[in-house]
Design a protein around this motif. Structure first.
Motif, PDB file in Angstrom:
ATOM      1  N   ILE A   1       0.716  -1.346   0.137  1.00 22.28           N
ATOM      2  CA  ILE A   1      -0.033   0.015  -0.096  1.00 22.28           C
ATOM      3  C   ILE A   1       1.059   1.147   0.040  1.00 22.28           C
ATOM      4  CG2 ILE A   1      -1.768   1.347   1.078  1.00 22.28           C
ATOM      5  CD1 ILE A   1      -2.156  -1.358   2.767  1.00 22.28           C
ATOM      6  N   TYR A   2       0.618   2.007  -0.916  1.00 19.72           N
ATOM      7  CA  TYR A   2       1.290   3.223  -1.149  1.00 19.72           C
ATOM      8  C   TYR A   2       0.327   4.521  -0.770  1.00 19.72           C
ATOM      9  CZ  TYR A   2       5.194   1.258  -3.633  1.00 19.72           C
ATOM     10  OH  TYR A   2       6.191   0.650  -3.990  1.00 19.72           O
TER      11      TYR A   2
ATOM     12  N   GLU B   1       5.377  12.679   5.894  1.00 18.08           N
ATOM     13  CA  GLU B   1       6.207  11.597   6.513  1.00 18.08           C
ATOM     14  C   GLU B   1       6.492  10.490   5.538  1.00 18.08           C
ATOM     15  OE1 GLU B   1       4.074  10.445  10.225  1.00 18.08           O
ATOM     16  OE2 GLU B   1       4.218  12.404  11.078  1.00 18.08           O
ATOM     17  N   ALA B   2       6.847  10.881   4.384  1.00 22.02           N
ATOM     18  CA  ALA B   2       7.134   9.795   3.269  1.00 22.02           C
ATOM     19  C   ALA B   2       8.371   9.016   3.674  1.00 22.02           C
ATOM     20  CB  ALA B   2       7.412  10.575   2.004  1.00 22.02           C
ATOM     21  N   ASP B   3       8.371   7.728   3.536  1.00 24.90           N
ATOM     22  CA  ASP B   3       9.470   6.837   3.450  1.00 24.90           C
ATOM     23  C   ASP B   3       9.792   6.085   2.329  1.00 24.90           C
ATOM     24  OD1 ASP B   3       7.312   5.160   3.390  1.00 24.90           O
ATOM     25  OD2 ASP B   3       7.450   4.300   5.488  1.00 24.90           O
ATOM     26  N   VAL B   4       8.901   6.638   1.255  1.00 28.92           N
ATOM     27  CA  VAL B   4       9.162   6.192  -0.153  1.00 28.92           C
ATOM     28  C   VAL B   4       9.325   7.471  -0.819  1.00 28.92           C
ATOM     29  CG1 VAL B   4       8.542   4.720  -2.031  1.00 28.92           C
ATOM     30  CG2 VAL B   4       8.400   3.798  -0.055  1.00 28.92           C
TER      31      VAL B   4
ATOM     32  N   ARG C   1       3.895   6.844   2.181  1.00 29.06           N
ATOM     33  CA  ARG C   1       4.046   5.898   3.209  1.00 29.06           C
ATOM     34  C   ARG C   1       3.786   4.310   2.523  1.00 29.06           C
ATOM     35  NH1 ARG C   1       4.339   7.621   8.613  1.00 29.06           N
ATOM     36  NH2 ARG C   1       4.401   5.813   9.268  1.00 29.06           N
ATOM     37  N   LEU C   2       4.913   3.616   2.799  1.00 25.74           N
ATOM     38  CA  LEU C   2       4.593   2.197   2.200  1.00 25.74           C
ATOM     39  C   LEU C   2       4.283   1.311   3.570  1.00 25.74           C
ATOM     40  CD1 LEU C   2       4.920   0.170  -0.064  1.00 25.74           C
ATOM     41  CD2 LEU C   2       7.389  -0.008   0.452  1.00 25.74           C
ATOM     42  N   ILE C   3       3.343   0.699   3.168  1.00 21.45           N
ATOM     43  CA  ILE C   3       2.938  -0.599   4.031  1.00 21.45           C
ATOM     44  C   ILE C   3       2.842  -1.895   3.127  1.00 21.45           C
ATOM     45  CG2 ILE C   3       1.091  -1.394   5.641  1.00 21.45           C
ATOM     46  CD1 ILE C   3      -0.268   1.475   5.592  1.00 21.45           C
ATOM     47  N   ARG C   4       3.999  -3.025   3.720  1.00 21.80           N
ATOM     48  CA  ARG C   4       3.912  -3.931   3.019  1.00 21.80           C
ATOM     49  C   ARG C   4       3.156  -4.921   3.670  1.00 21.80           C
ATOM     50  NH1 ARG C   4       8.215  -3.511  -0.625  1.00 21.80           N
ATOM     51  NH2 ARG C   4       9.980  -2.131   0.034  1.00 21.80           N
TER      52      ARG C   4
END
Ligand SMILES: [Zn+2]
Length: 237
Positions: free
Chosen positions: A172-173, A179-182, A232-235
């Motif tokens: 999920i992007y 607060e971006a991490d990607v 924000r990336l959720i794997r």
């Protein structure tokens, strides 16, 4: 059920509240992914018919126009398919109905990646647009649709009965520049993003281009990139 073949890299589904949200938040990234072989599809929850300050506006006509503009903008980026859920602009809530509709679309397209809005309100005056209640509602409903609903066969059994089989999204992007991490390098696709945004002619002004270029430049600068978008990336798997 016709869902189209995934691209060589897979299918990515972008879920947004309004026409133009996709291009503002992720237009450069969508164009990059299309170039990388992703089949990108959009599900837009409203027609954006409140996008006017004209007291005498024909909202039905504006809804039609904004659908056309969204389809044209998606075409500029190479998006394969655009569908609209028809919720009332400005009144979207994270209801079970919306969660079911988004679950159906996730099961229809079977995406490895989903881009969706953030469900969180930022207490920051610069985040006025980002804090639109429709964005937060769609974010909450989309995340609930991805997990647990899309992968749970006994939730909304009418979907399974209609042939929409359970599906697990991998990544999920969350559209989130604060607060971006990607960080996605969009230097190569920034012109395409701007061209796509111009298709939303009922909403954007001529001053848009320098503002978008400056925003992308400022966002990319700390990462030594000429232009960027962030998520924000959720794997999940
Ligand atoms: Zn919006």
């Amino acid at each position: 059920m016709e869902t189209g073949e995934p691209g060589s890299a897979g299918t990515a589904l972008l879920i947004a509240a309004h026409p133009d949200d996709a291009e503002f938040g992720a237009g450069g990234t969508v164009a990059c992914w299309v170039r990388e072989g992703w089949r990108v599809v959009y599900v837009i929850c409203t027609h954006g018919e409140q996008g006017t300050h004209d007291l005498h506006a024909d909202l039905g006509a504006l809804a039609q126009l904004r659908e056309q503009e969204q389809r044209a903008a998606a075409g500029v980026l190479g998006v394969a398919e655009v569908s609209f859920l028809g919720y009332p602009d400005g009144q979207v809530e994270p209801t079970l109905e919306l969660r079911r509709d988004l679950t159906r679309e996730i099961r229809r397209y079977r995406p490895a990646r989903v881009i969706c809005p953030s469900p969180l309100r930022l207490l920051d005056s610069s985040a006025l647009r980002r804090n639109h209640p429709d964005h937060m509602a769609v974010g909450a409903a989309a995340l609930a649709a991805i997990y647990p609903t899309a992968s749970s066969p006994h939730l909304f059994p009418e979907l399974l009965a209609a042939g929409f089989e359970p599906w697990i999204v991998s990544e999920i992007y969350v559209n989130e520049s604060h607060e971006a991490d990607v960080i996605v390098d969009i230097a190569e696709t920034l012109d395409q993003k701007i061209a796509a945004l111009r298709e939303h002619a009922s909403q954007v002004s001529p001053e848009l281009e320098p503002r978008i270029r400056e925003g992308a430049r400022r966002f990319g600068e700390p990462h030594s990139l000429a232009a960027a978008e962030g998520f924000r990336l959720i794997r999940l798997s």
